[in-house]
Write a protein that holds these residues in place. Structure first.
Motif, short mmCIF file in Angstrom:
data_model
loop_
_atom_site.label_atom_id
_atom_site.label_comp_id
_atom_site.label_asym_id
_atom_site.label_seq_id
_atom_site.Cartn_x
_atom_site.Cartn_y
_atom_site.Cartn_z
N LEU A 1 -9.26 -3.78 -0.61
CA LEU A 1 -8.62 -2.69 -1.16
C LEU A 1 -7.55 -2.17 -0.54
CD1 LEU A 1 -11.51 -1.35 -3.29
CD2 LEU A 1 -9.75 -2.61 -4.10
N LEU A 2 -7.80 -2.21 0.79
CA LEU A 2 -6.59 -1.54 1.83
C LEU A 2 -5.49 -2.36 1.71
CD1 LEU A 2 -5.82 0.29 3.81
CD2 LEU A 2 -6.78 -1.38 5.64
N THR A 3 -5.41 -3.70 1.97
CA THR A 3 -4.31 -4.52 1.83
C THR A 3 -3.74 -4.41 0.34
OG1 THR A 3 -5.54 -6.05 3.57
CG2 THR A 3 -3.54 -6.94 2.22
N LEU A 4 -4.46 -4.46 -0.66
CA LEU A 4 -3.76 -4.43 -1.99
C LEU A 4 -3.08 -3.32 -2.14
CD1 LEU A 4 -3.61 -5.93 -4.88
CD2 LEU A 4 -5.58 -4.73 -5.41
N ALA A 5 -3.60 -2.19 -1.75
CA ALA A 5 -2.87 -0.95 -1.75
C ALA A 5 -1.37 -0.80 -0.96
CB ALA A 5 -3.93 0.29 -1.21
N ILE A 6 -1.73 -1.50 -0.03
CA ILE A 6 -0.50 -1.65 0.87
C ILE A 6 0.47 -2.39 0.15
CG2 ILE A 6 0.78 -2.56 2.98
CD1 ILE A 6 -2.06 -1.93 4.41
N ARG A 7 0.25 -3.50 -0.50
CA ARG A 7 1.06 -4.57 -1.04
C ARG A 7 1.93 -3.85 -2.52
NH1 ARG A 7 3.09 -8.43 2.16
NH2 ARG A 7 1.39 -8.97 3.78
N ILE B 1 -8.49 2.88 -0.57
CA ILE B 1 -7.20 2.84 -1.45
C ILE B 1 -5.86 3.91 -1.02
CG2 ILE B 1 -6.19 3.07 -3.96
CD1 ILE B 1 -8.69 2.05 -4.94
N ALA B 2 -6.27 5.13 -0.75
CA ALA B 2 -5.47 6.35 -0.44
C ALA B 2 -4.74 5.78 0.85
CB ALA B 2 -6.40 7.42 -0.08
N VAL B 3 -5.72 5.33 1.88
CA VAL B 3 -4.98 4.77 3.34
C VAL B 3 -3.96 3.81 3.18
CG1 VAL B 3 -5.57 3.87 5.47
CG2 VAL B 3 -6.95 5.80 4.62
N GLY B 4 -4.37 2.84 2.28
CA GLY B 4 -3.61 1.77 1.93
C GLY B 4 -2.48 2.05 1.26
#
Length: 379
Positions: A70-76, A119-122
């Motif tokens: 989820l972190l990577t997805l939120a970055i992308r 999610i917020a961090v990403g």
């Protein structure tokens, strides 16, 4: 790094059973290894990897791979896909605690914080990266635009120098050609006439070289941003000398100048160039044709320049023309907000007429009066 960290957490979770490795522990380890290995492709297929880890969370309660995905997805990306998979991850987290004593209700309230934190961090990291990319693109575009403006300025300066060189040299060279042509068509003239023509040719050539040296000297020392003018401001007396040079070359020129000395710099220079270019064209294409030059100017009324020559007797041009003289002249006139009209007259001659604005910003009695130059002997 993400894959290694996820594997460590999976091994720790599987080994935390306490009473040896049971079937459930091996299942958690297997699902965790698959989900952790899938993180290797999280950058290429972030949505697919996230869906795999969500499924692992639902079946084996492995939270860390899902959080990293989820972190990577939120970055992308930050769109409906992220929202949907984030909600799916929250649902998997809640449903996995179904049947636990009190854990189900606790997970309902803690799930948004746990899933939302990843999610917020990403999203923060992704937004910051997007901002840096945008700033980098803007900097690159600004640099490209600066180079383009610099190149345009160089091209404009080259065009200005070329126009100035044309204006300075074409007139003098046309006078030299007139003097030489007079000697050619009259081979039987006396020694005094030959000596006088040779002296005029020498003086005109010397003036041309001085003008060229002056233009190049100003060009070498011009370090201003906008670029200084390459020649001094011509006045009414300069117009008289300009006409006198054509008269000495054998051209019948009548003139009338009513131009105050306080004419604006740009207007005065443009007037001089209109008269100079018009006489140059007479030298080239209408040698021997009687010419009339009129310049009338007053503050608040503008400056009118009219150069008219009669039908030339000789056919053909004395010098080849580049065709850039009137084009450059029209640009000069339009730059100061004036109008330029050129064309044949009803008697078969040619007329160049220009009007240049001269606004009346202040009214001082007697200031608009200027010298009047009238050559009645040529009329």
């Amino acid at each position: 790094m993400f894959v290694g960290f996820s594997l460590l957490t999976i091994v720790a979770q599987a080994a935390s059973g306490g009473n040896g490795w049971g079937g459930r522990d091996w299942y958690v380890l297997g699902v965790g290894v698959v989900a952790s290995a899938a993180l290797f492709w999280r950058r290429r297929f972030p949505a697919t990897v996230t869906a795999i880890t969500v499924l692992g969370m639902l079946t084996a309660a492995i939270f860390v791979p899902m959080g990293l995905a989820l972190l990577t997805l939120a970055i992308r990306r930050r769109d409906l896909v992220l929202a949907g998979l984030g909600f799916a991850g929250y649902a998997a987290y809640v449903l996995n605690s179904w049947g636990s004593n009190g854990q189900f209700w606790v997970s309902i309230f803690t799930g948004p914080f746990l899933v939302g934190t990843w999610i917020a961090v990403g999203a923060y990291v992704g937004a910051r990266r997007d901002l840096m990319v945008s700033l980098r693109d803007r900097a690159e575009r600004a640099e490209a635009e600066r180079e383009l403006r610099s190149e345009q300025a160089r091209l404009g300066e080259r065009a200005r120098i070329a126009q100035e060189m044309h204006d300075v040299l074409a007139h003098k060279v046309s006078l030299i050609a007139l003097h030489a042509g007079g000697l050619e068509v009259n081979p039987a003239v006396g020694a005094d006439k030959v000596e006088g023509s040779a002296r005029l040719i020498r003086e005109t050539a010397r003036q041309a070289m001085e003008d060229l040296r002056e233009v190049l000297g100003v060009l070498r020392t011009d370090v201003s941003v906008a670029g200084a003018d390459l020649t001094p401001v011509p006045r009414a007396a300069d117009l008289e000398r300009l006409v006198a040079a054509s008269q000495n070359a054998g051209v019948s020129v009548a003139y009338e100048f009513v131009l105050p000395d306080d004419v604006p710099v740009v207007v005065g220079r443009t007037v001089y160039r209109v008269v100079q270019e018009s006489l140059t064209n007479v030298h080239k294409h209408a040698r021997g044709a009687a010419t009339e030059v009129k310049v009338h100017g007053a503050r608040g009324q503008g400056v009118t320049v009219r150069v008219t020559n009669v039908r030339p007797v000789a056919a053909g041009s004395l010098l080849p023309g580049a065709g850039a003289g009137l084009v450059g002249l029209r640009e000069r006139v339009q730059l100061v907000g004036g109008r330029l009209t050129t064309g044949p007259t009803a008697q078969g001659g040619w007329r160049v007429e220009a009007w240049l604005p001269w606004e009346d910003h202040r009214q001082i009695p007697g200031q608009n009066d200027g010298p009047v130059y009238v050559d009645e002997g040529e009329r």
